[in-house]
Motif scaffolding. Structure first.
Motif, mmCIF file in Angstrom:
data_model
loop_
_atom_site.group_PDB
_atom_site.id
_atom_site.type_symbol
_atom_site.label_atom_id
_atom_site.label_comp_id
_atom_site.label_asym_id
_atom_site.label_seq_id
_atom_site.Cartn_x
_atom_site.Cartn_y
_atom_site.Cartn_z
ATOM 1 N N ARG A 7 45.406 35.927 25.763
ATOM 2 C CA ARG A 7 46.254 35.219 26.728
ATOM 3 C C ARG A 7 45.781 35.985 27.993
ATOM 4 N NH1 ARG A 7 51.515 34.191 25.377
ATOM 5 N NH2 ARG A 7 51.614 33.574 27.261
ATOM 6 N N GLU A 8 46.093 35.393 29.412
ATOM 7 C CA GLU A 8 45.777 36.258 30.543
ATOM 8 C C GLU A 8 46.917 37.347 31.350
ATOM 9 O OE1 GLU A 8 42.857 36.923 31.326
ATOM 10 O OE2 GLU A 8 41.190 35.648 29.998
ATOM 11 N N GLY A 9 46.452 37.802 32.370
ATOM 12 C CA GLY A 9 47.759 37.598 32.994
ATOM 13 C C GLY A 9 48.280 39.285 32.008
ATOM 14 N N GLY A 10 48.114 39.860 31.851
ATOM 15 C CA GLY A 10 48.528 41.257 31.174
ATOM 16 C C GLY A 10 49.986 41.473 30.326
ATOM 17 N N GLY A 11 50.215 42.369 29.801
ATOM 18 C CA GLY A 11 51.827 42.200 29.420
ATOM 19 C C GLY A 11 51.351 41.852 27.209
#
Length: 243
Positions: A127-131
């Motif tokens: 996944r990308e984008g943080g969290g």
């Protein structure tokens, strides 16, 4: 999009994917309408940004595969390129598979986490984008729930195959005042991450037509914050100061 479909009145020349990077973008599953639409766009003559190959090349799994012994040599096979391979490899953090292809180094990293070394690693999904990453005690808990230790060694649960285990980076820190939308977020010890963009265009058969540097992004966050996504609210955008 489909040149054989007589109902098409205007051919689409460029497809830009603003979505399609997360599993939630394909709620109907592998046989759903979202994957059907993605497949239609992929096999069309339109220029895709990105095409599926480049989309996958940005995943954590591909990063981990590139760190395996012999992977870089496939791209730099000439003897005189060995120094380039070593220079590139020297920048890599430890990247370890948790799937069927897990090797001895991967198992040793898992053992270190289970033995109290969880602070040196981070568990990353595709996944990308943080969290989405897992750190510290939560990482140790996750592996203890999904790894079985026996006299024959470690057995990794199938669900771990969607993750990689990565050695954590500990960059230099500095005192900073962070701003977001023109407002002060806070002041304290911070760390920064510099990312460089590239632009690449290829033909349908893989010939590289354009491959150039495309700018940078510098993200800064407080030292005690694990995640680093700007859009997710964990970090702020900065400008480099070279002296």
């Amino acid at each position: 999009v489909d040149p054989n479909d007589s109902t098409v009145k205007q051919e689409v020349s460029v497809v830009y994917f603003r979505a399609g990077y997360a599993p939630t973008d394909y709620p109907d599953g592998i046989d759903g309408i979202e994957w059907e639409a993605r497949e239609k766009m992929e096999i069309s003559r339109a220029t895709k940004s990105p095409c599926l190959g480049f989309h996958l090349s940005g995943t954590k799994k591909v990063q981990q595969e590139l760190a395996t012994p012999g992977a870089l040599e496939k791209f730099f096979p000439k003897p005189e390129e060995s120094s380039t391979v070593e220079a590139l490899r020297s920048t890599f953090a430890g990247l370890y598979s948790l799937g069927d292809d897990a090797d001895q180094l991967s198992f040793e990293a898992v053992k270190e986490v289970l033995s109290g070394g969880e602070g040196r690693y981070v568990l990353k999904p595709q996944r990308e984008g943080g969290g989405y990453n897992t750190y510290g005690e939560e990482l140790a808990k996750k592996l203890k729930e999904t790894v079985v230790e026996s006299d024959d060694g470690l057995k990794l649960a199938d669900e771990l195959g969607e993750f990689i285990l990565m050695e954590r980076l500990f960059p230099p820190h500095q005192e900073s005042i962070l701003l977001r939308a023109g407002r002060i977020v806070g002041q304290g010890d911070s760390v920064s991450e510099l990312g460089c963009f590239g632009t690449v265009v290829t033909s349908h058969d893989g010939e590289v037509l354009h491959n150039e540097y495309g700018g940078f992004i510098l993200r800064t966050k407080f030292r005690d914050v694990d995640e680093g996504g700007v859009a997710a609210g964990f970090a702020t955008l900065s400008s480099p100061y070279l002296c």
